[in-house]
Design a protein around this motif. Structure first.
Motif, PDB file in Angstrom:
ATOM      1  N   CYS A  79       0.848  -1.192   0.000  1.00 22.68           N
ATOM      2  CA  CYS A  79       0.000   0.000   0.000  1.00 22.68           C
ATOM      3  C   CYS A  79       0.885   1.243   0.000  1.00 22.68           C
ATOM      4  CB  CYS A  79      -0.904   0.008   1.229  1.00 22.68           C
ATOM      5  SG  CYS A  79      -1.958   1.458   1.349  1.00 22.68           S
ATOM      6  N   SER A  80       0.572   2.206  -0.840  1.00 28.02           N
ATOM      7  CA  SER A  80       1.400   3.409  -0.909  1.00 28.02           C
ATOM      8  C   SER A  80       1.522   4.103   0.441  1.00 28.02           C
ATOM      9  CB  SER A  80       0.855   4.380  -1.963  1.00 28.02           C
ATOM     10  OG  SER A  80      -0.502   4.670  -1.715  1.00 28.02           O
ATOM     11  N   ALA A  81       0.420   4.258   1.169  1.00 29.36           N
ATOM     12  CA  ALA A  81       0.433   4.845   2.525  1.00 29.36           C
ATOM     13  C   ALA A  81       1.325   6.081   2.602  1.00 29.36           C
ATOM     14  CB  ALA A  81       0.848   3.795   3.554  1.00 29.36           C
ATOM     15  N   LEU A  82       1.115   7.011   1.691  1.00 27.35           N
ATOM     16  CA  LEU A  82       2.006   8.155   1.539  1.00 27.35           C
ATOM     17  C   LEU A  82       1.978   9.145   2.698  1.00 27.35           C
ATOM     18  CD1 LEU A  82       1.429   8.906  -2.240  1.00 27.35           C
ATOM     19  CD2 LEU A  82       3.299   7.614  -1.209  1.00 27.35           C
ATOM     20  N   LYS A  83       0.845   9.251   3.370  1.00 31.75           N
ATOM     21  CA  LYS A  83       0.716  10.251   4.433  1.00 31.75           C
ATOM     22  C   LYS A  83       0.636   9.592   5.804  1.00 31.75           C
ATOM     23  CE  LYS A  83      -1.374  13.771   1.578  1.00 31.75           C
ATOM     24  NZ  LYS A  83      -2.377  14.828   1.509  1.00 31.75           N
ATOM     25  N   GLU A  84       1.093  10.332   6.799  1.00 36.08           N
ATOM     26  CA  GLU A  84       1.061   9.821   8.168  1.00 36.08           C
ATOM     27  C   GLU A  84      -0.358   9.465   8.599  1.00 36.08           C
ATOM     28  OE1 GLU A  84       2.337   8.355  11.695  1.00 36.08           O
ATOM     29  OE2 GLU A  84       3.613   8.938  10.011  1.00 36.08           O
ATOM     30  N   SER A  85      -1.331  10.273   8.207  1.00 41.62           N
ATOM     31  CA  SER A  85      -2.717   9.980   8.579  1.00 41.62           C
ATOM     32  C   SER A  85      -3.186   8.654   7.987  1.00 41.62           C
ATOM     33  CB  SER A  85      -3.652  11.117   8.158  1.00 41.62           C
ATOM     34  OG  SER A  85      -3.631  11.291   6.751  1.00 41.62           O
ATOM     35  N   HIS A 100       9.112   0.898   4.708  1.00 42.34           N
ATOM     36  CA  HIS A 100       9.119   1.919   3.659  1.00 42.34           C
ATOM     37  C   HIS A 100      10.110   1.516   2.582  1.00 42.34           C
ATOM     38  CE1 HIS A 100       9.972   6.400   2.538  1.00 42.34           C
ATOM     39  NE2 HIS A 100       9.329   5.766   1.593  1.00 42.34           N
ATOM     40  N   LEU A 101       9.600   1.213   1.383  1.00 46.73           N
ATOM     41  CA  LEU A 101      10.452   0.898   0.242  1.00 46.73           C
ATOM     42  C   LEU A 101      10.799   2.222  -0.436  1.00 46.73           C
ATOM     43  CD1 LEU A 101       8.661  -2.252  -1.212  1.00 46.73           C
ATOM     44  CD2 LEU A 101      10.476  -2.117   0.510  1.00 46.73           C
ATOM     45  N   LYS A 102      12.075   2.538  -0.443  1.00 50.79           N
ATOM     46  CA  LYS A 102      12.492   3.857  -0.898  1.00 50.79           C
ATOM     47  C   LYS A 102      13.614   3.741  -1.911  1.00 50.79           C
ATOM     48  CE  LYS A 102      13.890   8.309   0.948  1.00 50.79           C
ATOM     49  NZ  LYS A 102      14.144   9.092   2.148  1.00 50.79           N
ATOM     50  N   LEU A 132       4.147  12.481  -0.429  1.00 50.58           N
ATOM     51  CA  LEU A 132       4.821  11.596   0.522  1.00 50.58           C
ATOM     52  C   LEU A 132       5.274  12.350   1.764  1.00 50.58           C
ATOM     53  CD1 LEU A 132       6.063   8.850   1.296  1.00 50.58           C
ATOM     54  CD2 LEU A 132       8.113   9.558   0.030  1.00 50.58           C
ATOM     55  N   GLU A 133       4.800  11.895   2.896  1.00 49.78           N
ATOM     56  CA  GLU A 133       5.277  12.376   4.187  1.00 49.78           C
ATOM     57  C   GLU A 133       6.189  11.269   4.712  1.00 49.78           C
ATOM     58  OE1 GLU A 133       1.702  13.106   6.455  1.00 49.78           O
ATOM     59  OE2 GLU A 133       1.104  14.745   5.134  1.00 49.78           O
ATOM     60  N   GLU A 134       7.470  11.546   4.695  1.00 45.18           N
ATOM     61  CA  GLU A 134       8.456  10.543   5.115  1.00 45.18           C
ATOM     62  C   GLU A 134       8.071   9.990   6.487  1.00 45.18           C
ATOM     63  OE1 GLU A 134      11.202   9.336   3.538  1.00 45.18           O
ATOM     64  OE2 GLU A 134      10.998  10.597   1.767  1.00 45.18           O
ATOM     65  N   PRO A 135       8.100   8.680   6.639  1.00 44.52           N
ATOM     66  CA  PRO A 135       7.671   8.084   7.906  1.00 44.52           C
ATOM     67  C   PRO A 135       8.670   8.200   9.047  1.00 44.52           C
ATOM     68  CG  PRO A 135       8.197   6.381   6.320  1.00 44.52           C
ATOM     69  CD  PRO A 135       8.334   7.687   5.611  1.00 44.52           C
ATOM     70  N   GLY A 136       9.705   8.943   8.870  1.00 43.88           N
ATOM     71  CA  GLY A 136      10.636   9.153   9.970  1.00 43.88           C
ATOM     72  C   GLY A 136      11.512   7.952  10.233  1.00 43.88           C
ATOM     73  N   PRO A 137      11.787   7.665  11.509  1.00 34.78           N
ATOM     74  CA  PRO A 137      12.782   6.652  11.852  1.00 34.78           C
ATOM     75  C   PRO A 137      12.286   5.211  11.707  1.00 34.78           C
ATOM     76  CG  PRO A 137      11.829   7.537  13.842  1.00 34.78           C
ATOM     77  CD  PRO A 137      11.244   8.324  12.688  1.00 34.78           C
ATOM     78  N   ARG A 138      11.147   5.031  11.086  1.00 36.35           N
ATOM     79  CA  ARG A 138      10.657   3.659  10.906  1.00 36.35           C
ATOM     80  C   ARG A 138      11.543   2.910   9.929  1.00 36.35           C
ATOM     81  NH1 ARG A 138       4.705   5.684  10.760  1.00 36.35           N
ATOM     82  NH2 ARG A 138       4.241   5.669  12.960  1.00 36.35           N
TER      83      ARG A 138
END
Length: 160
Positions: A79-85, A100-102, A132-138
């Protein structure tokens, strides 16, 4: 456990997801299969989805994840799941792991141009990168390596 592979179109979510699920003997779910026909047609015309388009899609995916967790069913979801929400909706319990595949946007664009039979045109990559809101340290995995190596990395980091 439900492993959610997230990232922009062309990052390898489906390829890596199918391979990971096959190696683990888990079911694989592709979020693309949960889009309404109208949304698929909209994206096919090169028009990005808006929040109203995404809401029922995300709710269906949340129910999928919840159902897997309630049944004790391991699964892989691409799933793209681009945003934190969006990710907050998908992270429906303790048993969900986000990966996160980057990759470099130039590589992703090249992959999209080489793709056949998919409704998502390469022209929408820029809108996905902007959203895309980067998911941070995940957990993040570089997709410039072959899919099998990406899967090995995921399995090692998640202890699978």
């Amino acid at each position: 456990m439900v492993v959610v592979l997230m990232g922009v179109a062309g990052s390898g979510k489906t390829t890596v997801g199918r391979l990971l699920a096959a190696e683990l003997g888990w079911p694989f779910y592709d979020a693309d299969d949960f889009h309404s026909r109208a949304s698929v047609e909209k994206m096919g015309r090169g028009v990005p989805l808006d929040e109203a388009d995404r809401r029922p899609w995300l709710e269906a995916l949340r129910e999928l994840v919840r159902g897997c967790l309630e049944r004790g069913e391991d699964a892989v979801l691409a799933c793209s799941a681009l945003k934190e929400s969006y990710r907050r909706l998908l992270l429906a319990g303790e048993g969900v792991r986000l990966v996160h595949l980057k990759g470099d946007p130039a590589l992703i664009r090249e992959r999209l141009r080489g793709r056949r039979g998919h409704f998502m045109p390469p022209e929408l990559l820029d809108s996905q990168l902007a959203a895309l809101e980067e998911p941070g340290p995940r957990f993040e995995v570089d997709v410039t390596v072959p899919a099998a190596e990406v899967v090995r990395t995921i399995r090692a980091r998640l202890g699978l």
